[in-house]
Design an enzyme around this catalytic site. Sequence first.
Site, PDB file in Angstrom:
ATOM      1  N   ILE A   4      -5.556  69.131  69.504  1.00  0.00           N
ATOM      2  CA  ILE A   4      -5.551  69.206  68.043  1.00  0.00           C
ATOM      3  C   ILE A   4      -4.357  70.009  67.544  1.00  0.00           C
ATOM      4  O   ILE A   4      -4.359  70.501  66.424  1.00  0.00           O
ATOM      5  CB  ILE A   4      -6.881  69.787  67.527  1.00  0.00           C
ATOM      6  CG1 ILE A   4      -7.077  71.238  67.980  1.00  0.00           C
ATOM      7  CG2 ILE A   4      -8.052  68.944  68.028  1.00  0.00           C
ATOM      8  CD1 ILE A   4      -8.339  71.886  67.405  1.00  0.00           C
TER       9      ILE A   4
ATOM     10  N   GLU B 120      -9.221  81.006  69.058  1.00  0.00           N
ATOM     11  CA  GLU B 120      -9.873  81.790  68.007  1.00  0.00           C
ATOM     12  C   GLU B 120      -9.346  83.217  67.904  1.00  0.00           C
ATOM     13  O   GLU B 120      -9.232  83.756  66.810  1.00  0.00           O
ATOM     14  CB  GLU B 120     -11.394  81.871  68.243  1.00  0.00           C
ATOM     15  CG  GLU B 120     -12.040  80.697  68.947  1.00  0.00           C
ATOM     16  CD  GLU B 120     -11.958  79.394  68.209  1.00  0.00           C
ATOM     17  OE1 GLU B 120     -12.183  79.376  66.988  1.00  0.00           O
ATOM     18  OE2 GLU B 120     -11.659  78.369  68.866  1.00  0.00           O
TER      19      GLU B 120
ATOM     20  N   THR C 275      -3.141  72.316  69.721  1.00  0.00           N
ATOM     21  CA  THR C 275      -3.252  73.508  70.545  1.00  0.00           C
ATOM     22  C   THR C 275      -2.350  73.456  71.774  1.00  0.00           C
ATOM     23  O   THR C 275      -2.082  74.486  72.368  1.00  0.00           O
ATOM     24  CB  THR C 275      -4.707  73.631  70.999  1.00  0.00           C
ATOM     25  OG1 THR C 275      -5.162  72.312  71.362  1.00  0.00           O
ATOM     26  CG2 THR C 275      -5.582  74.121  69.869  1.00  0.00           C
TER      27      THR C 275
END
Lengths: 173, 733, 288
Positions: free
Chosen positions: B461, B699, B463
């Site tokens: 995505i 995250e 990443t």
Amino acid sequence: MARTRRKRPNGQTIPAPEKITISLTVNGAPRELAVAPWVTLLDALRERLGLTGTKKGCDHGQCGACTVLVDGRRINSCMTFAVMQDGAKVTTVEGLARDGTLHPLQQAFIDHDAFQCGSCTSGQLCSAAGLIAEGRASTVEEIRELMSGNLCRCGAYPNIVAAIQQAMERQRS
Amino acid sequence: MTYIGTSISRVDGPAKVTGAAKYAGDTAASDLAYGAVVTSTIAKGRIATIDTGAALRIAGVLDVLTHENRPRMARRTAAYKDFVAPEQGSPFRPLYDDKILFSGQPIALVLAEEWEIARFAATLVRVEYEAEPFATDLQVERERAAAIEQPLKSRGDADKAYGDAAVRHEAEYFIPIEHHNPIELYVSTVLWDGDGKLTVHDKTQGVQNVRDYLCGVFSIKPDKLRVMSPFMGGGFGSGLRPQYEAPLAVLGAQALERSVRLVLTRQQMFALCYRPATIERLALGAQSGGTLESVSHEAIAVTSQYEDFFRNDSGWSGLLYKSANAKYGHRLAHVDLPTPSDMRAPGAATGVYGLECAMDELAVALKLDPIELRLRCYSDRDQHDDVPYTSKKLRECYRQGAAAFGWDRRNPEQRSMRDGSELVGWGMASGVWDAWQVDTAARIVLTANGHAEVASACSDIGTGTHTIMAQVAADLLGLPLEAVTVRLGDSTLPKAPVEGGSWLAASVSHAIAKTADEIRKELWQLAKAMPNSPLAASHLEDIALVDGRIIDKKGNGGGVPITDAMRHGRRDRLECETTNSFAEDKKHARNTHSAIFAEVKVDEELGVIRVTRVVNAVAAGRILNTKTARSQIMGAVVGGIGMALHEETLIDHTLGRMMNSNIAEYHVPVNADIHDIEVIFVDEPDEIINPLGIKGLGEIGIVGVAAAIANAIYHATGKRVRDLPITLDKLLP
Amino acid sequence: MTPFEMVEPASLQEAVSLLDPQEPTIRPVAGGTALMLMMKSGVFQPMRLVCLHGIEPEHSRITLAANGALRIGAMATLRQVEKDANVAARLPVLKRAMRTLSNVRVRNVARVGGALAHGDPHMDLPPVLAALGARVAIAGPKQSREMPLEELYAGYYETVLEKNELITAVTVPALDGRKAAYMKVTSRTADDWPSLGVAVSFGLKNGAIRDPLVVVSAATVKVTRMKNAEAALQNAAPDDPTLRRAGDAAAEEAEILSDSHGSAPYKRELLRVYLRRAVREALAGSAE
């Protein structure tokens, strides 16, 4: 649930708007297409000419993902009707590389990892190409200011600025 | 290792910078029809009548689907429950019936030859509603919010210890609804392959999740439906669950028996999902020396009326700070909005914001440097399960981050630092996230020309999954990076989880490692069988694949070229697929950590805030690719700056409707808002967590950033703003 | 977006003749950026758009008159104004304002006439030009007329233009030693629409301010002159007490709206501060 196809209601069909034939030079190649006046340049490129490198991120001139160069100047392709660009020269991300060699900006974007998901990237690249052609940004602050409006939600801004600086330096030398 | 741990550029970079990368909305088809969605204008009630006559009268309109005439969908709500759906509740079923659950709910799908026609016709669909009273305001509903049962156990007696504490701090912090707003619009292009077969190019973070969902909802056999998403234009959590563009596009394709593209508008995307508005209630009690005696943390968050979405907001202090007494709570206020979703560091971005601002306030009350307070409370154990960490280099994060930032030059007094006419503030915060790992499969096909294809149904995505998969495969197969191709984002590939929670890098890397190990064994067998094989007497555990060769680490000589071994064994290709399972380890906690330092400059007369510098020092195990990893953390810091200063979805509670559902009025940082960001990866070898020592990074970069900025603003101005975003008007007297 | 037809006249007069004084669904389109947004949101549903791209090229020119006034053709793009050598030399305040106006991709397309006729109080161009004493020239089917720019605005997105009138040019008098500055505040991201725009210009004689023009936008329903603030500045030395009085007068007299860019009290505070800063910036010479 049983599928019941809706019948077209009685009464007259309302015709869709009439198409107008326009000519564009896209990435150096002459293209002719018939579009209704309500078709934006962006949708003409993506859905009619198959040039899907240019992205739609908001369709309201707010994100810059659809930036292309028209007659050498960067514009939001979602904010202009294709018929208003009849006769224009359009450069999209697909037209930046020459003879299989990446444009210095494209290479710099790879080198500096100036993107993650890639959906703002074509707009950033075309915008940066416009910026360099304008020949006015020289400091980091100016690049930041003049690249604002090309949103990058992945947050690659510092890398985008570094990549543009690299491409500018290469061009100077 | 040649590639792991280096800063090689993204392998999918050339495709992305030339426009060659095909995203879900880029797929062409000769029989493509276009969809446009009509959405509800009320927040709750039912559709009394829906009149599609005027829309159908427009030339070029092919059909208009509503709950009254759509093709068949599953009746059982369980069929709509995807892999990531909340346990409690029944998922929203698009176009299923006449019920309206939230404003912006899809209620009709117009299908036409061109999308401009569909969009126009959609404005002609006439709907009459029977509206019912609704509620959308967390501040009003908080009194009715119900406690959820959650696994976090309290320790000791937090209330008593708080009462006895020498220094106390109690406050509420608020995070408004935020939207992911990836730049790519949600889109599904469903190709009608004939014979009932469908290929769904969908914007998603999990192709197999969408496949299973669609197969369940439409009773389609899995071999008749393939979901593709090799490139995804940003998710941040919004694409973990199947969004309604996919089932609607399938409905359209089934109704027309042709291919359909459905692109949602930016405004419609605001009704998909969001980070829930959350109130974080903190009470910290400490001894005057700076040790914590009591931590109470309760979150009150919104969820929809039909699903209980929640994450761990309140438990992070149990990982960061030693306290014998602690209690945790989470309450849910049910409102007439769509179900919230995961958004970058769900639970932690919000919960740690509250915690780390509260710690800053406690440090002020204790007259302690904020780092010093954190060191005095430093916890070497996860206090929830009372276990040590596989690794935890948070002390190093504080140390290296502070050094890079120049923290020792900070004057602790508020309003004491200036730059010309601007007030300068320095603030810091800690960050923490989980290092999860999920069973994942991978397939490697090695061909006799020395080329490998590595495949798994995971996602990239943005990443960098393509790149790390290539790096891991190249290193473990001993091949040059150029000899490896990666396939992902295709539901027919080996089983992979959705991309979220920072678990994918560790998970897919070990799936590749395990598969590569099988390949190594096979190659060794082939090499041993060669006449006069230099490996004849070798042992498997000494065999490595290096530079295209099978070598004996204990032996002399250059071993055997992989291509020779395969040719000799008459093998054109070696194909191997394995699923990697991670051993359960209840004796350790697995977490990533960070320390964030922020500098703000504030125009005192106007409250204009600039975040001029951020240092984020991260300890996250082995970093697979320092270039893409740095980008991930940097991007998360940008997200944290947006969270601190800009982002807020406003709701008109008299209409139950989001008011700023566009990216001109939902503000995200632009280039000119972002200044210096420095990312430090603290060396954190970890031999316990998994063989490669990988923890994941998606995250951790955002956790604590908003708190560090809020704390810096307090340091600059002496004004504590606890409600995000910290806008100018909140700073004025 | 609803269906519409697009016509492209070859002259200004033809364009005017294609407009209809009674028909609001027939509108001229120049750059089209603002109109496009209104069409996409459904606020504006035209029957016919009259595209002005084909009219005489003189309407796109920026020319310098003998008296030093600059005449900016209505079809000049904002980018042209930004890059024009005469603008840079004679009206640097205008050049600077253009730089932060929207973004380059819009400035490359949007036209001066459209930016003035749109009547959106958040735009930067109208307050700057109004503070510079600019006048607009307007062509209609029978006659032309001219007026001070601020008189063009009747209310929120409202102008005094008839439906078959077109702005043909805006004329900005020479500064003749007057000082000028424009400042705007964006309350969130750098790209946001402004919460407030303040433009000032004034002469200086013997250390006192002469004939000041103070114009406010964005926070008000329309571009508005702050006459009390002007009175507070007139014939006074630009010292702190004067600037404070002028700021307070403006904050008092402006009719300020609350919206997502800020509450009315906040914007009033902004005006108080920014008026002072704008006068100081004009004086500082960094401005000129």
